[in-house]
Design an enzyme around this catalytic site. Structure first.
Site, PDB file in Angstrom:
ATOM      1  N   ASP A 120     -10.377   1.430  -2.364  1.00 28.14           N
ATOM      2  CA  ASP A 120      -9.088   2.004  -1.986  1.00 28.14           C
ATOM      3  C   ASP A 120      -8.442   2.731  -3.169  1.00 28.14           C
ATOM      4  O   ASP A 120      -8.940   2.654  -4.302  1.00 28.14           O
ATOM      5  CB  ASP A 120      -8.179   0.855  -1.481  1.00 28.14           C
ATOM      6  N   ASP A 178      -3.665   5.674   7.248  1.00 31.89           N
ATOM      7  CA  ASP A 178      -4.136   4.682   8.220  1.00 31.89           C
ATOM      8  C   ASP A 178      -3.838   5.099   9.662  1.00 31.89           C
ATOM      9  O   ASP A 178      -2.721   5.495   9.990  1.00 31.89           O
ATOM     10  CB  ASP A 178      -3.476   3.327   7.940  1.00 31.89           C
TER      11      ASP A 178
HETATM   12  C1  GLA Z   1      -4.828   0.918   2.761  1.00 29.18           C
HETATM   13  C2  GLA Z   1      -6.101   1.342   3.492  1.00 29.18           C
HETATM   14  C3  GLA Z   1      -6.311   0.416   4.690  1.00 29.18           C
HETATM   15  C4  GLA Z   1      -6.410  -1.019   4.230  1.00 29.18           C
HETATM   16  C5  GLA Z   1      -5.162  -1.393   3.438  1.00 29.18           C
HETATM   17  C6  GLA Z   1      -5.296  -2.758   2.773  1.00 29.18           C
HETATM   18  O1  GLA Z   1      -3.698   1.124   3.532  1.00 29.18           O
HETATM   19  O2  GLA Z   1      -5.998   2.672   3.896  1.00 29.18           O
HETATM   20  O3  GLA Z   1      -7.484   0.797   5.387  1.00 29.18           O
HETATM   21  O4  GLA Z   1      -7.566  -1.174   3.442  1.00 29.18           O
HETATM   22  O5  GLA Z   1      -4.907  -0.458   2.399  1.00 29.18           O
HETATM   23  O6  GLA Z   1      -4.175  -3.093   2.022  1.00 29.18           O
END
Ligand code: GLA
Length: 374
Positions: A120, A178
């Site tokens: 990430d 997301d």
């Molecule tokens: C980000 C990523 C998600 C998930 C969260 C976890 O938002 O885009 O897919 O992995 O972090 O905290």
């Protein structure tokens, strides 16, 4: 293809839930359909920090038997298993990140038997040069780890990872923030940002279609199919036809398919969407050319994806709020006026063949997938 813990369990991930999910992937038949990566997302480690050697430590309450026992469990079921970290000092949920510890962490995950890393980009500088450098450091560390890893970049698209993801050893790269369990974008007050709705991902999938190919794929994010407003991401859920459209676009766009719902309690309707083998074959077609929009008809769209056997799949998609009859011509999909065989993949039936043109009724937010061969 696989399953990821975030959409359903978020920070409440535990060893027991992962084991039960592993069992369910096998008993439901999902694994046999190809969903073989079981990925533990954020919040698996001890939040307070690393141990005296500088190693990451699995949270002893969530994972009382440690992670090696879990990777063994997954491998014994014929699954592969993934772990998560972040290219900064903290992950998105505030757990220790891997920046500056790349070699040490990659070696640790390899020693535990992991096969996949989702990496990430929260809390990291947003310029492209730094992103390339930080993902490159981890890509190299994974290559040096002595174990084969699938490297999943989660930078959300801002630094154009589709241009450099392969060069840092990446196999898939997120292309958006997301995706929430919603058709339209929704405002997320806790995150002070918009959650992406499936309707928006459709345009991203088209815009970036030239950048996916075997070995490196545009990742449209984990699936929300089957969440129906449950789980820790929000959005209230999609209708059946909207989930079907979601699945259709992820398949035609060659996106990784990472299930996000609770597969231990999967409704029949969800199983039908996730386990339609003819639709999955579109996603997995070995030619690996992501589909694209070729024509609009008002709020309806015609998409096309070539297949390895010389045929193609077209999608008829209605993004509007009223049903519409859509007529497309052979020429719209680059074919001559000669007889064609048509199979409706969601209906699972051979259907009205055509020579020059074909008309289908498309309901609001529905996608019809047709496999066409001459
Ligand atoms: C980000 C990523 C998600 C998930 C969260 C976890 O938002 O885009 O897919 O992995 O972090 O905290």
């Amino acid at each position: 293809m696989g399953w990821n813990s975030w959409n359903m369990f978020g920070w409440q991930i535990t060893e027991q839930k992962v084991r039960e999910t592993a069992d369910a992937l096998v008993s439901s038949g999902l694994k046999d359909c190809g969903y073989n990566y079981l990925v533990i997302d954020d919040c698996w480690s001890q939040k307070s920090g690393r141990d005296r050697r500088g190693d990451l430590v699995p949270d002893p309450e969530k994972f009382p038997n440690g992670l090696k026992a879990l990777t063994d469990y997954a491998h014994n079921l014929g699954l592969k298993i993934g772990i998560y970290s972040d290219a900064a000092d903290k992950t998105c949920a505030g757990y220790p990140g891997s920046y500056g510890f790349e070699e040490q962490d990659a070696a640790l995950w390899a020693s535990w038997g992991f096969d996949f890393l989702k990496y990430d980009y929260c809390n990291a500088p947003t310029d492209q040069a730094t992103a390339v450098e930080r993902y490159g450091r981890m890509g190299t560390a994974l290559q040096n780890s002595g174990r084969e890893f699938l490297f999943s970049l989660c930078e959300w698209g801002g630094c154009s990872p589709y241009l450099w993801g392969k060069s840092v050893g990446g196999h898939m790269w997120r292309v958006s923030g997301d995706v929430f369990d919603s058709w339209i974008n929704i405002w997320m007050p806790t995150w002070n940002t918009y959650g992406i709705g499936v309707d928006v991902s459709i345009d991203i999938a088209h815009d970036l279609h030239p950048y996916g190919s075997p070995g490196g794929w545009n990742d449209l994010d984990m699936l929300v199919v089957g969440l129906k407003g449950k789980g820790q991401i929000h959005g209230g859920g999609l209708s059946f036809l909207e989930y079907q459209t979601h699945m259709s676009i992820w398949c035609i766009a060659c996106s990784p398919l990472m299930i996000g719902c609770d597969v231990r309690r999967m409704e029949q309707e969800t199983a039908a969407l996730l386990m339609n083998r003819e639709v999955l074959a579109v996603n997995q077609d070995r030619l690996g050319i992501p589909g694209r929009r070729v024509k609009r008809f008002g709020r309806c769209e015609l998409w096309q994806k070539p297949l390895a056997d010389g045929g193609m799949v077209v999608a008829l998609l209605n993004r509007g709020s009223s049903g519409q009859d859509v007529t497309f011509m052979a020429g719209d999909i680059g074919l001559l006026d000669s007889p064609k065989l048509v199979r409706d993949l969601w209906a699972g039936e051979d259907t009205a063949d055509f020579t020059t043109q074909l008309t289908r009724r498309v309901e609001p937010h529905q996608t019809i997938l047709l496999r066409i061969s001459e």
